[in-house]
Design a protein around this motif. Structure first.
Motif, PDB file in Angstrom:
ATOM      1  N   LYS C  53       0.830  -1.199   0.000  1.00  0.00           N
ATOM      2  CA  LYS C  53       0.000   0.000   0.000  1.00  0.00           C
ATOM      3  C   LYS C  53       0.864   1.249   0.000  1.00  0.00           C
ATOM      4  N   LYS C  54       1.894   1.238   0.864  1.00  0.00           N
ATOM      5  CA  LYS C  54       2.760   2.406   0.992  1.00  0.00           C
ATOM      6  C   LYS C  54       3.445   2.709  -0.333  1.00  0.00           C
ATOM      7  N   LEU C  56       2.480   1.879  -3.404  1.00  0.00           N
ATOM      8  CA  LEU C  56       1.608   2.277  -4.513  1.00  0.00           C
ATOM      9  C   LEU C  56       0.848   3.567  -4.253  1.00  0.00           C
ATOM     10  N   LYS C  57       0.632   3.871  -2.981  1.00  0.00           N
ATOM     11  CA  LYS C  57      -0.217   5.031  -2.697  1.00  0.00           C
ATOM     12  C   LYS C  57       0.455   6.351  -3.037  1.00  0.00           C
ATOM     13  N   GLY C  58       1.734   6.310  -3.394  1.00  0.00           N
ATOM     14  CA  GLY C  58       2.373   7.524  -3.882  1.00  0.00           C
ATOM     15  C   GLY C  58       1.878   7.905  -5.273  1.00  0.00           C
ATOM     16  N   LEU C  59       1.219   6.972  -5.931  1.00  0.00           N
ATOM     17  CA  LEU C  59       0.692   7.229  -7.267  1.00  0.00           C
ATOM     18  C   LEU C  59      -0.434   8.258  -7.160  1.00  0.00           C
ATOM     19  N   SER C  63      -5.746   6.808  -3.758  1.00  0.00           N
ATOM     20  CA  SER C  63      -5.481   7.230  -2.387  1.00  0.00           C
ATOM     21  C   SER C  63      -5.855   6.128  -1.420  1.00  0.00           C
TER      22      SER C  63
END
Lengths: 275, 661, 63
Positions: C53-54, C56-59, C63
């Motif tokens: 999650k960490k 990919l959530k920078g994409l 969110s």
């Protein structure tokens, strides 16, 4: 101390004068060459030249012995013992000239750090001015009046840090030149030079200190503040400098020692010095 | 040594002597591969997300004179984008001349069919498999590896085979850079130093701002004690230690008791900032073990000192002077650029849209950051352009895409969070970036001679994003997806609440929909073949006929069965359906990572207000060139054989397009 | 499905009743079950999932 510092400093200014517009490498090569000459002179006149020659011959002889009698363990071991003994003796002979050289060398290194240790600022660059103040001066109640010539902009109000007893400002270098920064604290006025220069080789004095033998010894670039001044030191945090060779960044000290040693060995024959 | 050799040796000695005396002025320049000059040259500007509709409006108004001039010289077309129109997919079409069936990039996010876990589509990281453990230390015996997932050869690799030099600057979807001797530097897809796509750090004394889980960054609560803030900057995982702790760097911020000014001390960096000031690049080093450290670069922004302290630290970029991961070919190229320009953005999409979305940066602050990115990009463009004299130069700009994503709400009165005051202030942001690109194009045109083919292109266009669609919720409500507990709905990511034994289909990524297929998925339920085929058709039909009760529109314009639209060797990894959203619609924020919210449709109230992950028909890209285009609706994959043809190279097997000239 | 009884402190039970009503749960049981499930899910969710999650959530798109 300042009289000595200013005279000694002048000598370096004269030595480096012709090289100021050239790459720092030329000045570095030249000073390393002079250092090698100085070291050779010291070696020649303070060491036991005959003794060194003898010791070196002995070592060579025993090395030969090892090669010739490599089948005889006995002889080899004895020869190795001798080599060790003469090596120690050789070191003994070198101690005196090293002792003689060490003080001038330290003084030279301190001077050279002014020339090679820091990059001068370039227009558009920011730099920190750090002022260390006396223990009994209240940081918050004292007014620090600071002014600069037009090529240098004082960008921030004073930042007072009690933990380290210092006050910081951010300066912005606008134009090239040697700028003056003046500061008045409790009626005492100080002027500090700030170099925003475009010459390749510049003398840069980052720190101005209060009169004190040790501090002055290590920061010889500028006249000291009087001993009773409320400010202990005034420093411009110039970026560190490196010498660049084929894209490698090398500390100037390494270059200096390497070149001095190379020149020393190259010239020892010319001056007939045994080292 | 014979005579010739000796002469060469002397020459070498003299030249190295000259280099030595040049000292700081000397620099080694990375050469491109090409041995001989090419007669023809190709110069391509890759302007991410530039939209043909907006381009035409502003061209008509005379605001984009260079684009207009180029069109007059040659031609202009809407460029058919990829299915789905996401940048990594679209640029991969361009890179390989294939569609996703061939190059295997279907979405920003793929999944592991066994575990249903999402993963980044661009690269796979393989850690060293042979290690030795000494006490608390784990030392790698074989190197770990980052592997590019894209299949097929890149056009610059083919040019390399024919000895034609190429410089490819920040091509998206090329991290790690495909092996080549050409000059390339990776762009979108390049992680930050922590291995994340983007991860900022924000330090604040304001308790209300501290949230547990925000994507793309971390908010740290700090205290001011004796006018000092002490905090820690998280670094990469220390794989050299047994328990793999996160590395970190402690730092201090000294604040004046009254004046608005602060000093930040981190490692050997010491710098002073006033509120509203950026620090410029600072280099930091994370120590792993005594002999190993990892370098990064980051920028500090002091947002505020009083009444609340607020400090933003940008995602830590890989240091181009000492890259911890491969970012360029030859590896020297990034170092050479760093020497000339100083530290520069290396993270794939450098602008921190997450910081803006989370209100850590405001519109103005975000634009200041993106201006750094844009100016750096333009400066490097002039450098590359000035030495471009043979072969191909591809140059990429991301600011066009990022600014449209974030500032669309200021030109779109129908946007749920449209604010006329803000619109007055920032309403021309998008127009300005188009005009900036026009000036960039002017520079490229100056360099263009009669033998140069100049192409300005984008990978997709843009569309408003008003409403978001939860495909898994739709699947659930239509009986294709089963939950373990109904009351847990919408609370977890990664399909934690999905009952796979009763699930027929699931959506993952931005446009992908997969059938829970027996033998492929970990707990598959649908038989491949007729049963699956029927299910695909049924879902497509139902998706396309679904209407938004609020607007009466169809959120899904078109859903594509991938077996109808893809060709190539990578079909077994493809989603089964690609959802093509209608204008104004997109997948919801939380659905791509497997969350199943309660409502099928929601308003999009984020600052991220423009998007392109829709049906390809909705968001075509642009194609402007100084040559006449001979086909009616050119596609991204047509440009690849076009480039090859200019250099008299036949298109390779698997390329599905044809030359446009 | 079998049921098991558990003892709860009286004061805590009061709070549970109060907050389960405030947060709109149909019963205190549902509230407690949810709390436990949530905590267990947190523990169950392995590091690697947190890491996914960490990462990919920078994409920007999600969110």
């Amino acid at each position: 101390m300042w009289v000595f510092n200013s005279i000694f400093g002048k000598i370096f200014e004269i030595v480096f004068f012709p090289f100021k517009s050239m790459t720092p490498w030329i000045g570095m090569i030249f000073i390393s060459f002079l250092t090698a000459l100085l070291m050779l002179c010291v070696f020649r006149f303070t060491s036991h030249q005959q003794g060194i020659k003898q010791v070196k011959n002995k070592i060579k002889a025993h090395l030969l012995e090892i090669r010739l009698f490599k089948d005889s363990l006995n002889v080899s071991l004895r020869a190795q013992g001798n080599i060790l003994r003469y090596n120690l003796k050789y070191i003994g002979y070198s101690i005196k000239p090293l002792m003689v050289m060490i003080i001038p060398l330290i003084l030279i290194l301190i001077q050279l750090n002014l020339w090679f240790g820091h990059q001068s600022l370039t227009p558009g660059q920011e730099v920190i001015l750090k002022v260390e103040v006396d223990e009994d001066l209240s940081l918050l109640d004292t007014e620090f009046l600071i002014e600069s010539s037009s090529g240098l902009v004082i960008e921030t109000p004073p930042l007072r840090i009690e933990e380290t007893r210092e006050v910081n400002w951010k300066l912005f270098a606008k134009e090239t030149g040697i700028h003056e920064l003046s500061m008045t604290v409790n009626g005492h006025r100080i002027v500090k030079k700030v170099a925003v220069a475009q010459k390749s080789l510049n003398k840069i004095s980052p720190v101005k200190v209060r009169r004190n033998f040790i501090d002055e010894l290590f920061h010889p670039g500028e006249a000291p503040l009087p001993a009773n001044h409320p400010i202990k030191s005034l420093e411009i945090k110039y970026p560190s400098n490196y010498m660049s060779l084929f894209g490698w960044r090398i500390h100037w000290l390494i270059v200096y020692f390497a070149l001095s040693i190379i020149f020393g060995f190259a010239l020892k024959g010319v001056f007939k010095v045994e080292i | 040594m014979n005579r010739v050799n000796r002469r060469d040796f002397i020459k070498f000695a003299l030249s190295s002597g000259a280099l030595l005396t040049l000292g700081s002025g000397s620099e080694l320049v990375t050469k491109t591969l090409g041995k001989s000059d090419t007669h023809k040259k190709v110069l391509i500007l890759g302007l991410d997300g530039m939209d043909p509709h907006l381009l035409q409006i502003w061209m008509k108004q005379g605001k984009l004179p260079s684009f207009q001039k180029l069109w007059n010289q040659g031609d202009f077309r809407r460029l058919r984008t990829s299915t789905p129109p996401q940048s990594p997919v679209a640029w991969s079409n361009f890179i390989t001349g294939m569609n996703p069936g061939g190059h295997g990039i279907f979405d920003f996010i793929h999944r592991d069919p066994e575990s249903y876990m999402p993963k980044f589509s661009g690269a796979e990281i393989k850690e060293a498999d042979k290690t030795i453990r000494i006490g608390n230390l784990v030392l790698p015996l074989s190197g770990g590896e980052v592997k590019l997932s894209r299949k097929g050869r890149a056009f610059w690799q083919i040019l390399e085979d024919h000895d034609i030099p190429a410089t490819v600057f920040k091509m998206p979807g090329n991290y790690p850079p495909a092996p080549t001797k050409q000059r390339t530097i990776s762009g979108m897809g390049t992680p930050d130093l922590l291995g994340f796509l983007s991860h900022f750090n924000y330090y604040t004394t304001e308790f209300a701002e501290v949230k547990e889980d925000i994507g793309g960054g971390e908010i740290h609560e700090v205290y001011i004690a004796e006018n000092t803030v002490e905090a820690s900057l998280p670094g990469p995982v220390n794989t050299f230690k047994k328990d793999r702790p996160d590395s970190s760097i402690d730092f201090k911020v000294h604040i004046d008791p009254f004046n608005p000014v602060a000093k930040i001390v981190i490692q050997d960096n010491e710098f002073i900032l006033k509120p509203g000031e950026w620090s410029g690049w600072k280099r930091i080093r994370f120590k792993m073990i005594p002999t190993q450290s990892v370098n990064g670069i980051c920028m500090f922004y002091l947002k505020q000192i009083r009444p609340e302290f607020k400090l933003y630290i940008s995602p830590i970029n890989i240091d181009p002077a000492a890259p911890a991961l491969p970012i360029s070919t030859p590896s020297n190229y990034s170092k050479e650029l760093e020497k000339r320009f100083g530290p520069f953005f290396t993270k794939g999409l450098p602008a921190d849209t997450k910081a803006l979305d989370n209100n850590v940066l405001d519109d103005g602050e975000f634009l200041e950051q993106d201006d750094f990115i844009l100016n750096e990009r333009l400066e490097m463009f002039e450098h590359e352009l000035s030495r471009f004299d043979s072969g191909l130069l591809f140059y990429y700009v991301s600011s066009t895409d990022q600014r449209q994503h974030m500032f669309w709400r200021h030109i779109d009165k129908k946007n749920p969070i449209y604010d006329p005051n803000q619109a007055k202030k920032y309403g021309n942001t998008i127009e300005n970036i188009y005009r900036e690109m026009d000036r960039m194009l002017a520079k490229a045109m100056e360099k263009t001679d009669k033998d140069t083919v100049l192409i300005a292109m984008s990978d997709h266009g843009f569309s408003p994003f008003h409403r978001s669609f939860n495909p898994n919720t739709w699947l659930y409500e239509n009986g294709y997806h089963a939950l373990i507990n109904k009351w847990r709905q919408g609370r977890e990511d990664l399909f934690m609440n999905t009952d796979w034994s009763k699930t027929k289909a699931y959506a993952l990524g931005l446009n992908g929909l997969y059938i829970n297929q027996k033998g492929r998925e970990g707990e598959g339920t649908v038989n491949p073949g007729v049963e699956k085929e029927a299910l695909v058709r049924e879902i497509i039909q139902n998706l396309e006929s679904f209407r938004d009760p609020q607007t009466g529109e169809n959120p899904v314009l078109k859903a594509y069965a991938t077996k109808d639209v893809y060709q190539g060797s990578q079909m077994d990894k493809a989603p089964d359906i690609i959802i093509g959203y209608n204008q104004g619609y997109r997948v919801s924020w939380s659905a791509p990572l497997g969350r199943i919210p309660k409502n099928i449709l929601e308003d999009n109230r984020e600052k991220w207000s423009g998007d392109h992950c829709m049906a390809p028909e909705v968001v075509p890209g642009i194609l402007v060139t100084n040559q006449k285009i001979n086909i009616d609706s050119p596609a991204l994959f047509d440009l690849t054989p076009t480039i090859l043809q200019i250099f008299n190279i036949k298109k390779t097997e698997g390329m599905i397009g044809k030359s446009i000239f | 499905m079998g049921k098991a009884k558990m003892k709860l402190d009286k004061d805590l039970m009061k709070k549970v009743k109060k907050f389960s009503e405030i947060s709109g749960y149909s019963s205190p049981e549902e509230f407690i079950t949810h709390c436990l499930e949530k905590e267990i899910a947190k523990l169950e969710e392995s590091d690697s999932e947190e890491e996914i999650k960490k990462k990919l959530k920078g994409l920007g798109y999600i969110s």
